[in-house]
Design a protein around this motif. Structure first.
Motif, mmCIF file in Angstrom:
data_model
loop_
_atom_site.group_PDB
_atom_site.id
_atom_site.type_symbol
_atom_site.label_atom_id
_atom_site.label_comp_id
_atom_site.label_asym_id
_atom_site.label_seq_id
_atom_site.Cartn_x
_atom_site.Cartn_y
_atom_site.Cartn_z
ATOM 1 N N SER A 196 -14.775 0.299 -4.985
ATOM 2 C CA SER A 196 -13.808 0.997 -4.138
ATOM 3 C C SER A 196 -12.366 0.634 -4.468
ATOM 4 O O SER A 196 -11.442 1.184 -3.869
ATOM 5 N N CYS A 197 -12.154 -0.307 -5.394
ATOM 6 C CA CYS A 197 -10.803 -0.671 -5.810
ATOM 7 C C CYS A 197 -10.433 0.133 -7.056
ATOM 8 O O CYS A 197 -11.248 0.265 -7.973
ATOM 9 N N HIS A 198 -9.213 0.632 -7.111
ATOM 10 C CA HIS A 198 -8.834 1.533 -8.196
ATOM 11 C C HIS A 198 -7.586 1.076 -8.929
ATOM 12 O O HIS A 198 -6.873 1.880 -9.518
ATOM 13 N N ASP A 199 -7.299 -0.221 -8.894
ATOM 14 C CA ASP A 199 -6.262 -0.769 -9.751
ATOM 15 C C ASP A 199 -6.711 -0.617 -11.209
ATOM 16 O O ASP A 199 -7.919 -0.579 -11.484
ATOM 17 N N ASN B 92 -3.351 1.767 -4.347
ATOM 18 C CA ASN B 92 -4.451 1.012 -4.942
ATOM 19 C C ASN B 92 -4.101 -0.455 -5.166
ATOM 20 O O ASN B 92 -4.811 -1.157 -5.900
ATOM 21 N N TYR B 93 -3.022 -0.928 -4.544
ATOM 22 C CA TYR B 93 -2.625 -2.314 -4.788
ATOM 23 C C TYR B 93 -3.777 -3.259 -4.422
ATOM 24 O O TYR B 93 -4.365 -3.150 -3.343
ATOM 25 N N ARG C 15 -9.580 -0.554 5.073
ATOM 26 C CA ARG C 15 -8.129 -0.626 5.221
ATOM 27 C C ARG C 15 -7.778 -1.249 6.566
ATOM 28 O O ARG C 15 -8.571 -1.217 7.506
ATOM 29 N N LYS D 267 0.824 -1.207 0.000
ATOM 30 C CA LYS D 267 0.000 0.000 0.000
ATOM 31 C C LYS D 267 0.863 1.264 0.000
ATOM 32 O O LYS D 267 0.437 2.313 -0.499
ATOM 33 N N ASP E 292 1.956 1.395 -3.745
ATOM 34 C CA ASP E 292 0.809 1.628 -4.626
ATOM 35 C C ASP E 292 -0.442 1.615 -3.757
ATOM 36 O O ASP E 292 -0.925 0.546 -3.377
ATOM 37 N N CYS F 26 -10.707 -5.235 -2.197
ATOM 38 C CA CYS F 26 -9.412 -4.739 -1.739
ATOM 39 C C CYS F 26 -9.552 -4.314 -0.286
ATOM 40 O O CYS F 26 -8.914 -3.366 0.163
#
Length: 612
Positions: free
Chosen positions: A386-389, A340-341, A420, A335, A338, A396
């Motif tokens: 909510s994930c931004h990869d 957004n990992y 998180r 994290k 990245d 995530c």
């Protein structure tokens, strides 16, 4: 003995990334392995034979590793479903075989996956010797076998999808699952492009040295030698010794016996030749945490807006062998590199002793694994908004299950979902204890040196009924600090008359003053009922070492991060913190006598109110 040099340094050029979440730069010495012996060549023929069942075709036999020709015992199970079949590689735990935990495979077959199982070299019926999940040996075996079954040179009709592969494994297999992330794309022997689309490490290690020899640092397990978890280490060592008249040779190479003897007979150290060789071997070549090429690939993907390798990890709050920090170090590092990992976590009362591994919770966690595989290998399920990869992701977030007493059945309503890891706690209490205490430790007192090498007897990862051994008698002194739960709640701004949850990693800060050159400080946190029954919530350890027997430590500020948990505390209970030099049989005590003044103790507790 084959060796290879690893001289890469961990260097990042992006100043916006938090360096304190990453492993320090380090160059390692040569790898220690043994290959090319007891391969089974000339004794065991190579090839798979298939039988058909009602819903699948099973193909079993031996395949030769592309590394050195060692014959490995393999089974490929293929469902009678539309081809090509996504492939899940299920790696077994230490001392196990391809037949371990086969119930998982049945469920995967029922969902339309082909499953590759094999006994790691030196285990089960596989030839060769154990090299302890070495990146240059066991991981080469993994890629070789995936490539061979994808190519299907015998024309068995496997019809596997080389572009849809997942690597899943528990414990020993979990450590290898993480290491599989080093090479997620490779060519098969016939030139087929193989792509590992996701990894699912289950109760794994990420830093094998830090897991077996914790020193209190979650990022640097090397520079201050911690103390070994001898009960676990010897339990694994003895449990992995194979006794099979059809394989009449030692399945351990000589260097593993030397390492074990050195660990048993010396104070932990990094001194050459053997101390340094153990550190280089466990950290540099058997731990994803110390592989800089993996982190460089993450940085490169982030800079170029490319998808990352999705990871779904299952870790145990109550797993004393591979505890929560094994997950946290990689989660925080990824994290940091990245934000957004695509890494998801399931945390619960699962894993090695002292985990309860309730059947309901294991089934619940595995269902989350199956959902993850369905999404990443078959494209089923809705992507999380909510994930931004750059690529769609199933989840995530972090799922954390409340740790209930072993007699209480698992309830899915006890699973908390947060975005998180940092969101587990919503409040924080800090308790201060001004009164100093003196800890006196004399290793000539044989209490405290006990370890239990049979801790894994009849146990396998995620199996119930494998409790940890009882605490040993503690020689010397124990500093005990007690605080009412109602006071802790009030200090955190929560209602004092209501229950609360310890949610995450408590910390212990103190001042240690000693004339010794090496001191081990162990901390344990107990939940105490009004009638006096105590339950261990979590523990931690910290090593102080001046590096020179003639150089006293003097006064040092110490911060002990405890491993963490998610536990409900009632308002009429108390929390009891113990600080000592001995926490056996969990971890071996130091051999160095010491008298330590402990003062200015501060106890930090992350909390949240119950959600149900």
């Amino acid at each position: 003995m084959r060796v290879c040099l690893f001289g890469l340094f961990l260097v990042f050029a992006l100043p916006l990334f938090a360096q304190d979440a990453l492993p320090p730069a380090r160059a390692f010495g040569p790898d220690t392995t043994r290959t090319g012996v007891f391969t089974g060549e000339g004794t065991t023929p190579v090839g798979l034979a298939c039988t058909a069942a009602a819903a699948e075709m099973d193909c079993s036999g031996f395949l030769a590793s592309g590394l050195d020709g060692t014959r490995l015992d393999v089974t490929v199970r293929v469902p009678f479903a539309s081809a090509p079949h996504p492939l899940v590689v299920n790696l077994h735990g230490y001392g196990g075989s391809k037949n371990s935990s086969s119930a998982w495979d049945d469920k995967l077959i029922a969902r339309g996956y082909a499953v590759l199982r094999y006994s790691a070299r030196g285990f089960g019926k596989s030839w060769g010797q154990v090299n302890l999940a070495d990146v240059n040996v066991e991981l080469a075996d993994l890629r070789s076998l995936i490539g061979q079954v994808v190519d299907d040179p015998q024309g068995l009709g496997l019809h596997l999808d080389a572009s849809a592969v997942a690597v899943l494994g528990a414990s020993y297999g979990g450590g290898q699952s993480w290491l599989a992330a080093l090479t997620p794309a490779f060519d098969s022997p016939a030139g087929t492009k193989v792509r590992i689309r996701t990894i699912v490490p289950v109760v794994p290690w990420t830093d094998l040295l830090g897991a077996l020899r914790p020193n209190g640092s979650e990022t640097n397990s090397i520079d201050v030698p911690g103390s070994y978890k001898l009960s676990f280490l010897e339990g694994l060592f003895l449990g992995g010794l194979r006794r099979d008249p059809e394989r009449p040779y030692l399945n351990y190479p000589d260097y593993l016996f030397l390492w074990d003897a050195y660990i048993l007979l010396t104070e932990p150290n990094n001194s050459p030749p053997l101390g340094a060789q153990i550190v280089d071997g466990l950290a540099g070549y058997r731990s994803i945490w110390w592989r800089p090429e993996f982190f460089r690939a993450v940085v490169d993907n982030a800079q170029n807006n490319r998808p990352q390798l999705p990871v779904f990890e299952l870790q145990g709050f109550t797993d004393d062998l591979f505890p929560l920090p094994e997950a946290l170090r990689m989660y925080r590092a990824l994290k940091a590199l990245d934000p957004n990992y695509p890494i998801g976590e399931y945390l619960g009362d699962i894993g090695h002793p002292r985990a309860a591994n309730k059947s309901g919770e294991v089934d619940y966690a595995l269902e989350r694994v199956f959902e993850w595989l369905d999404f990443h290998l078959k494209g089923l399920g809705a992507a999380s908004p909510s994930c931004h990869d750059p690529a769609p992701q199933l989840r995530c977030d972090v799922l954390a299950a409340l740790t209930r007493p072993p007699s209480v059945p698992f309830d899915p309503a006890d699973v908390l979902r947060v975005d998180r890891m940092e969101d587990l706690a919503t409040a924080f209490a800090k308790e201060e204890f001004a009164a100093p205490s003196v800890l006196t430790y004399d290793p000539a007192n044989f209490g405290g040196v006990f370890f239990d090498p049979f801790i894994f007897s009849a146990c396998e990862q995620l199996q119930p009924g494998c409790p940890a051994p009882p605490p040993d008698f503690i020689p010397g002194d124990v500093a005990v600090y007690t605080v009412a739960a109602s006071r802790v709640a009030g200090d955190a701004g929560l209602p004092p008359a209501q229950p609360f949850l310890i949610a995450g990693q408590p910390t212990v800060a103190l001042r240690a003053t000693t004339a010794a050159y090496r001191v081990q400080l162990d901390a344990r946190l107990y939940q105490v009922k009004p009638a006096g029954q105590r339950t261990l919530v979590t523990r931690g350890t910290f090593a102080l070492d001046s590096g020179n027997p003639l150089l006293p430590l003097g006064a040092r500020d110490v911060r002990i991060p405890m491993f963490g948990n998610l536990v409900e505390i009632q308002p009429d209970e108390t929390l009891q913190l113990e600080i000592t030099n001995v926490d056996s049989p969990y971890i071996a005590p130091s051999r160095v006598p010491s008298v330590t003044l402990v003062s200015d103790v501060k106890f930090g507790v992350p909390l949240r109110p119950p959600w149900r």
